[in-house]
Scaffold this active site. Structure first.
Site, PDB file in Angstrom:
ATOM      1  N   CYS A 138      -1.164  -0.978 -12.384  1.00 34.43           N
ATOM      2  CA  CYS A 138      -2.250  -1.571 -11.617  1.00 34.43           C
ATOM      3  C   CYS A 138      -2.929  -0.552 -10.701  1.00 34.43           C
ATOM      4  CB  CYS A 138      -1.721  -2.791 -10.871  1.00 34.43           C
ATOM      5  SG  CYS A 138      -2.991  -3.922 -10.297  1.00 34.43           S
ATOM      6  N   HIS A 139      -2.856  -0.741  -9.391  1.00 36.94           N
ATOM      7  CA  HIS A 139      -3.449   0.178  -8.426  1.00 36.94           C
ATOM      8  C   HIS A 139      -2.522   1.346  -8.095  1.00 36.94           C
ATOM      9  CE1 HIS A 139      -6.207  -3.188  -7.916  1.00 36.94           C
ATOM     10  NE2 HIS A 139      -7.026  -2.366  -7.292  1.00 36.94           N
ATOM     11  N   GLU A 175      -3.550   2.067  -1.824  1.00 39.59           N
ATOM     12  CA  GLU A 175      -4.800   2.552  -1.241  1.00 39.59           C
ATOM     13  C   GLU A 175      -4.559   3.331   0.046  1.00 39.59           C
ATOM     14  OE1 GLU A 175      -6.482  -1.347   1.214  1.00 39.59           O
ATOM     15  OE2 GLU A 175      -7.030  -1.084  -0.884  1.00 39.59           O
ATOM     16  N   GLY A 221      -0.886  -3.189  -6.091  1.00 45.75           N
ATOM     17  CA  GLY A 221      -1.154  -4.015  -4.916  1.00 45.75           C
ATOM     18  C   GLY A 221      -2.027  -3.269  -3.932  1.00 45.75           C
ATOM     19  N   ARG A 222      -1.924  -3.652  -2.659  1.00 46.38           N
ATOM     20  CA  ARG A 222      -2.733  -3.027  -1.615  1.00 46.38           C
ATOM     21  C   ARG A 222      -2.126  -1.714  -1.124  1.00 46.38           C
ATOM     22  NH1 ARG A 222      -6.593  -6.625   0.448  1.00 46.38           N
ATOM     23  NH2 ARG A 222      -7.329  -4.756   1.487  1.00 46.38           N
ATOM     24  N   TYR A 267      -5.465  -1.056 -13.434  1.00 44.23           N
ATOM     25  CA  TYR A 267      -6.363  -2.163 -13.174  1.00 44.23           C
ATOM     26  C   TYR A 267      -7.780  -1.629 -13.363  1.00 44.23           C
ATOM     27  CZ  TYR A 267      -8.446  -6.280 -11.178  1.00 44.23           C
ATOM     28  OH  TYR A 267      -9.196  -7.415 -11.005  1.00 44.23           O
TER      29      TYR A 267
END
Length: 195
Positions: free
Chosen positions: A119-120, A93, A89-90, A139
């Site tokens: 994913c991330h 980051e 997800g976000r 991802y």
């Protein structure tokens, strides 16, 4: 099978399915899961984001649910856990900018404890410097970070449903991989499910 104590690292706008589904799967399999987020305490929540693959050049994003934090990040010690889960997800980051997060990930890795990341989430593993020489997937947009940090990129298939195991590291590209990702992680944990 002995129940394992598993830590899940989340933050605001963690991918909804990548936090909720593994949390429920691992508890259903008999494990205990603590969820933590820097700056949040037990009983707080993080907001989630739902990422979907709808034919655009990248995923779409929608507001998800509130996801409960079950332990205080500041009191967490890797020694008290058997494994780590890092959803995407976000959140990754900005979580990768937190040195305490990176230190915690390094401690799990140094102790050779199982780590499942999707994913991330691999942005955090990359920033922690634990991918050197490891085969993994993520991802596709995270491929440059995996490779720059010394990881060996394994391409995801077109349905994003594969998972990669390298020692005790289990990675997957996105939430459609949950069945294979969680099955392989449970195997690494030594979990057997009677049917």
């Amino acid at each position: 099978m002995a129940a394992k104590k598993i830590l899940m690292l989340v933050g605001d706008f963690v991918e909804d399915y990548e936090a909720m589904s593994p949390f429920q799967i691992l508890i259903t399999a008999g494990h205990e899961v603590d969820t933590v987020c820097p700056g949040k305490k037990e009983g707080d929540v993080v907001k989630t984001a739902i990422h979907d693959f709808e034919g655009d050049q990248t995923y779409t994003e929608k507001r998800g649910h509130n996801f409960m934090i079950t332990a205080d990040f500041e009191n967490i010690k890797a020694d008290n856990y058997d494994a780590l889960v890092v959803p995407g997800g976000r959140a990754p980051e900005y979580l990768r900018l937190n040195e305490d997060v990176l230190k915690l990930v390094r401690e799990f890795n140094s102790a050779d404890k199982p780590i499942a990341s999707i994913c991330h989430g691999q942005q955090i593993l990359s920033a922690a410097g634990i991918l050197e020489g490891k085969s993994c997937t993520a991802y596709p947009a995270v491929k440059p970070e995996v490779e720059k940090s010394g990881g060996k990129w394994v391409a995801a298939n077109e349905t994003f449903s594969n998972a990669v195991v390298d020692g005790k590291l289990v990675t997957a590209p996105a939430w459609p991989a949950h069945p294979e990702w969680m099955r392989k992680f449970l195997e690494v944990l030594g979990t057997t499910i009677d049917t």
